[in-house]
Design an enzyme around this catalytic site. Structure first.
Site, short mmCIF file in Angstrom:
data_model
loop_
_atom_site.label_atom_id
_atom_site.label_comp_id
_atom_site.label_asym_id
_atom_site.label_seq_id
_atom_site.Cartn_x
_atom_site.Cartn_y
_atom_site.Cartn_z
N ILE A 89 70.15 -39.00 106.84
CA ILE A 89 71.15 -38.57 107.81
C ILE A 89 72.51 -38.67 107.12
CG2 ILE A 89 72.27 -39.18 109.99
CD1 ILE A 89 69.41 -40.18 110.87
N HIS A 106 64.53 -27.33 109.76
CA HIS A 106 63.74 -28.36 110.44
C HIS A 106 62.41 -27.75 110.88
CE1 HIS A 106 63.04 -32.12 112.50
NE2 HIS A 106 62.61 -31.43 113.54
C1 GAR Z 1 59.91 -29.10 105.18
O1 GAR Z 1 58.86 -28.91 106.09
C2 GAR Z 1 61.22 -29.29 105.89
O2 GAR Z 1 61.35 -28.50 107.04
C3 GAR Z 1 61.13 -30.74 106.26
O3 GAR Z 1 60.63 -31.34 105.11
C4 GAR Z 1 59.77 -30.43 104.44
C5 GAR Z 1 60.20 -30.33 103.00
O4 GAR Z 1 59.29 -29.56 102.27
N1 GAR Z 1 62.42 -31.27 106.63
C6 GAR Z 1 62.59 -32.19 107.55
O5 GAR Z 1 61.68 -32.69 108.18
C7 GAR Z 1 64.02 -32.59 107.80
N2 GAR Z 1 64.15 -33.32 109.01
P1 GAR Z 1 59.66 -29.03 100.84
O6 GAR Z 1 60.17 -30.22 100.03
O7 GAR Z 1 58.37 -28.51 100.29
O8 GAR Z 1 60.71 -27.97 100.98
#
Ligand code: GAR
Length: 217
Positions: A89, A106
């Protein structure tokens, strides 16, 4: 060309989607710096593979961490900062400095299922439709003005991972598109709302049959 700075904590598939969209000329942008709070984040590796400056910035002291990010982004002339799986955050200080040029993805239809593991939250709650959201970041987590959303059906036999995987594919569409809209100057923040000025659409070009996209995609 829009200069993009990316914040990522994990494997960085969203970062990859942005890099690919830049390379394929889907968006008129370039990732100029990637910052992670995790030393071994695969996102950093992906950045380096593409010749992008990649920085691990220790987060044990939050204020120092954010000042360093700010410094890195400033030094690279970043015009848009993107949270792509950045699992921290940000403090009001950082948000204020970057407000209007700081977006996030998100994996849920906000305001549902804020916070950690939104895909599991959605599955356990029993919703039949979930999805993903891009938004400008403001001082409250997963709260700022929404740019794009896309709805994904939950299947009877979904596991947390199968659902997350399907949502992720759509994240890889709406995040680059959000950057594209920003680059084209088509996003106007009006209080809680983001007005999307008229222009082209990605609907015919890049969409999945089962997904429902918000206006602007
Ligand atoms: C994704 O699903 C993104 O939306 C989520 O983390 C993942 C990262 O994947 N973000 C959150 O939950 C933020 N609150 P990645 O590293 O493969 O892009």
């Amino acid at each position: 060309m829009l200069r993009v700075g990316v914040l990522a904590s994990g494997r960085g598939t969203n970062l990859q989607a942005i890099i690919d969209a830049c390379n394929n000329k889907m968006i008129n942008a370039r990732v100029v710096a990637v910052v992670s709070d995790k030393e071994n984040a695969y996102a950093l590796e992906r950045a380096r593979k593409h010749g992008i400056e990649a920085y691990y910035v220790d987060a044990s002291d939050k204020e120092k961490h954010e000042r360093k990010i700010d410094e890195i982004f400033e030094s690279h002339g970043v015009e848009l900062a993107v949270g792509a799986g950045y699992m921290r955050i940000l403090s009001p200080w950082f948000i204020k400095r970057w407000y209007g040029k700081l977006i996030n993805i998100h994996p849920a239809l906000l305001p549902s299922f804020k916070g950690i593991d939104a895909q599991r939250q959605a599955l356990e709650y029993g919703v039949k439709i979930t999805g993903c959201t891009t938004h400008f970041m403001d001082e409250k987590p997963d709260h700022g003005p929404i740019i794009l959303q896309a709805a994904v059906r939950v299947k009877e036999d979904d596991t947390r991972d199968s659902l997350a995987e399907r949502i992720l594919k759509v994240e890889h569409q709406i995040l680059p598109r959000s950057i594209d809209l920003f680059e084209k100057g088509r996003l106007v923040i009006e209080g809680r709302k983001v007005k999307i000025l008229p222009g082209d659409s990605w609907l015919e070009k890049y969409s999945y049959p089962d997904v429902f996209y918000s206006e602007g995609y």
